[in-house]
Write a protein that holds these residues in place. Sequence first.
Motif, PDB file in Angstrom:
ATOM      1  N   SER A  11     -12.198  -9.902  23.496  1.00 10.63           N
ATOM      2  CA  SER A  11     -13.108 -10.515  24.448  1.00 10.63           C
ATOM      3  C   SER A  11     -14.212 -11.311  23.782  1.00 10.63           C
ATOM      4  O   SER A  11     -14.826 -12.160  24.392  1.00 10.63           O
ATOM      5  CB  SER A  11     -13.729  -9.418  25.324  1.00 10.63           C
ATOM      6  OG  SER A  11     -14.426  -8.481  24.526  1.00 10.63           O
ATOM      7  N   GLN A 138      -3.406   5.696  24.590  1.00 12.00           N
ATOM      8  CA  GLN A 138      -2.607   4.621  25.189  1.00 12.00           C
ATOM      9  C   GLN A 138      -2.139   3.624  24.127  1.00 12.00           C
ATOM     10  O   GLN A 138      -1.012   3.104  24.195  1.00 12.00           O
ATOM     11  CB  GLN A 138      -3.426   3.890  26.260  1.00 12.00           C
ATOM     12  CG  GLN A 138      -3.718   4.724  27.493  1.00 12.00           C
ATOM     13  CD  GLN A 138      -5.015   5.498  27.371  1.00 12.00           C
ATOM     14  OE1 GLN A 138      -5.513   5.718  26.262  1.00 12.00           O
ATOM     15  NE2 GLN A 138      -5.562   5.925  28.506  1.00 12.00           N
ATOM     16  N   GLN A 139      -3.009   3.352  23.154  1.00 11.07           N
ATOM     17  CA  GLN A 139      -2.628   2.430  22.090  1.00 11.07           C
ATOM     18  C   GLN A 139      -1.533   3.027  21.210  1.00 11.07           C
ATOM     19  O   GLN A 139      -0.625   2.317  20.762  1.00 11.07           O
ATOM     20  CB  GLN A 139      -3.854   2.064  21.255  1.00 11.07           C
ATOM     21  CG  GLN A 139      -4.817   1.137  21.980  1.00 11.07           C
ATOM     22  CD  GLN A 139      -6.040   0.812  21.148  1.00 11.07           C
ATOM     23  OE1 GLN A 139      -6.587   1.663  20.439  1.00 11.07           O
ATOM     24  NE2 GLN A 139      -6.490  -0.431  21.220  1.00 11.07           N
ATOM     25  N   SER A 310       0.431  -5.425  26.334  1.00 13.85           N
ATOM     26  CA  SER A 310      -0.487  -5.256  27.456  1.00 13.85           C
ATOM     27  C   SER A 310      -1.198  -3.907  27.401  1.00 13.85           C
ATOM     28  O   SER A 310      -2.410  -3.813  27.599  1.00 13.85           O
ATOM     29  CB  SER A 310       0.294  -5.393  28.772  1.00 13.85           C
ATOM     30  OG  SER A 310      -0.534  -5.130  29.874  1.00 13.85           O
ATOM     31  N   GLN A 313      -3.875  -3.749  24.499  1.00 11.60           N
ATOM     32  CA  GLN A 313      -5.081  -4.537  24.733  1.00 11.60           C
ATOM     33  C   GLN A 313      -5.929  -3.964  25.869  1.00 11.60           C
ATOM     34  O   GLN A 313      -7.149  -4.075  25.866  1.00 11.60           O
ATOM     35  CB  GLN A 313      -4.698  -5.987  25.083  1.00 11.60           C
ATOM     36  CG  GLN A 313      -3.963  -6.731  23.974  1.00 11.60           C
ATOM     37  CD  GLN A 313      -4.880  -7.132  22.833  1.00 11.60           C
ATOM     38  OE1 GLN A 313      -6.012  -6.704  22.742  1.00 11.60           O
ATOM     39  NE2 GLN A 313      -4.359  -7.945  21.933  1.00 11.60           N
ATOM     40  N   LYS A 314      -5.286  -3.306  26.831  1.00 11.13           N
ATOM     41  CA  LYS A 314      -5.996  -2.839  28.024  1.00 11.13           C
ATOM     42  C   LYS A 314      -6.764  -1.548  27.798  1.00 11.13           C
ATOM     43  O   LYS A 314      -7.774  -1.287  28.460  1.00 11.13           O
ATOM     44  CB  LYS A 314      -4.983  -2.649  29.164  1.00 11.13           C
ATOM     45  CG  LYS A 314      -5.625  -2.419  30.527  1.00 11.13           C
ATOM     46  CD  LYS A 314      -4.561  -2.390  31.614  1.00 11.13           C
ATOM     47  CE  LYS A 314      -5.201  -2.161  32.975  1.00 11.13           C
ATOM     48  NZ  LYS A 314      -4.197  -2.129  34.062  1.00 11.13           N
ATOM     49  N   TYR A 315      -6.318  -0.718  26.839  1.00 11.55           N
ATOM     50  CA  TYR A 315      -6.943   0.593  26.643  1.00 11.55           C
ATOM     51  C   TYR A 315      -7.401   0.785  25.193  1.00 11.55           C
ATOM     52  O   TYR A 315      -6.782   1.529  24.433  1.00 11.55           O
ATOM     53  CB  TYR A 315      -5.964   1.709  27.024  1.00 11.55           C
ATOM     54  CG  TYR A 315      -5.538   1.665  28.462  1.00 11.55           C
ATOM     55  CD1 TYR A 315      -6.365   2.167  29.464  1.00 11.55           C
ATOM     56  CD2 TYR A 315      -4.308   1.127  28.825  1.00 11.55           C
ATOM     57  CE1 TYR A 315      -5.972   2.128  30.795  1.00 11.55           C
ATOM     58  CE2 TYR A 315      -3.907   1.090  30.153  1.00 11.55           C
ATOM     59  CZ  TYR A 315      -4.746   1.584  31.128  1.00 11.55           C
ATOM     60  OH  TYR A 315      -4.353   1.541  32.441  1.00 11.55           O
TER      61      TYR A 315
END
Length: 325
Positions: A11, A138-139, A310, A313-315
Amino acid sequence: MATANGAKSPSSMGPKVLFYSILLTLQYGAQPLISKRCIGKDVIVTSSVLTCEIVKVICALILMARNGSLKGLSKEWTLMGSLTASGLPAAIYALQNSLLQISYRSLDSLTFSILNQTKIFFTAFFTFIILRQKQSLQQIGALCLLIMAAVLLSVGEGSNKDSSGISADQKLFYGIIPVLAASVLSGLASSLCQWASQVKKHSSYLMTVEMSIVGSLCLLVSTLKSPDGEAIKRYGFFHGWTALTLVPVISNALGGILVGLVTSHAGGVRKGFVIVSALLVTALLQFAFEGKPPSSYCLVALPLVMSSISLYQKYPYLDKKKKKV
């Protein structure tokens, strides 16, 4: 926002880093196809790797001259600092490049690209060992999905023959095993480069020059007793070369510089996930230029790879202690 180890999160990436990432995606996706089309079977692997390193040094020095960092290099540079930051990664990358050159010739472009993405798992592993950069559950799950895709492809490619006439044993020993070994080495070297960038504060261009020189010296020493060395003595350094051979060599050199830039700005693991998007480029080019649709194994493995991107990157990992503070 920066992570605990100083790597920037996606980000916080600026337009420049995004531009580098897009260029790297295009280069990485096209490289297998370009190499297969432009590098003949008679080309000696070591000659193409050494030429690539020379081109890389020239490009990096030009970029250093443009940004002004070349002027103060004589006062700041030390041999010990160079060997500490770049020596080991350089030797590792030199071996990795040779393994990749071997595997290009025995795997189709898309299979090669997907198997090559297992480097992300090994980058995450070595980043944790060297920099103590943790991953969320999660990763970790996302990285496991990536390995599942690689295993699926390995089983499929090792038990079937395609229209190229390459046997299953040749695919395994000259395609799958070299590219997976290269992925392990890539993960280790990427983590060491990230350490040098964050701890030693080495610029990516300087590391490119140092690593290319050290890696080239390692390759030159290896030619004293290697089959490539004997081939160079017998046939000459540029045996089998054509004007087209320069295309993948220069492309690979520019890709090496881009990898350094993306790694220093975004970190080794996220750099790997940026490269995964090159799978789409590879699949598109393979279909467009070879008329070859993805195999059933690739079709099953590709969504696994994309899902892992996905999920990863999200968690991101969140430090609970710092969150409470």
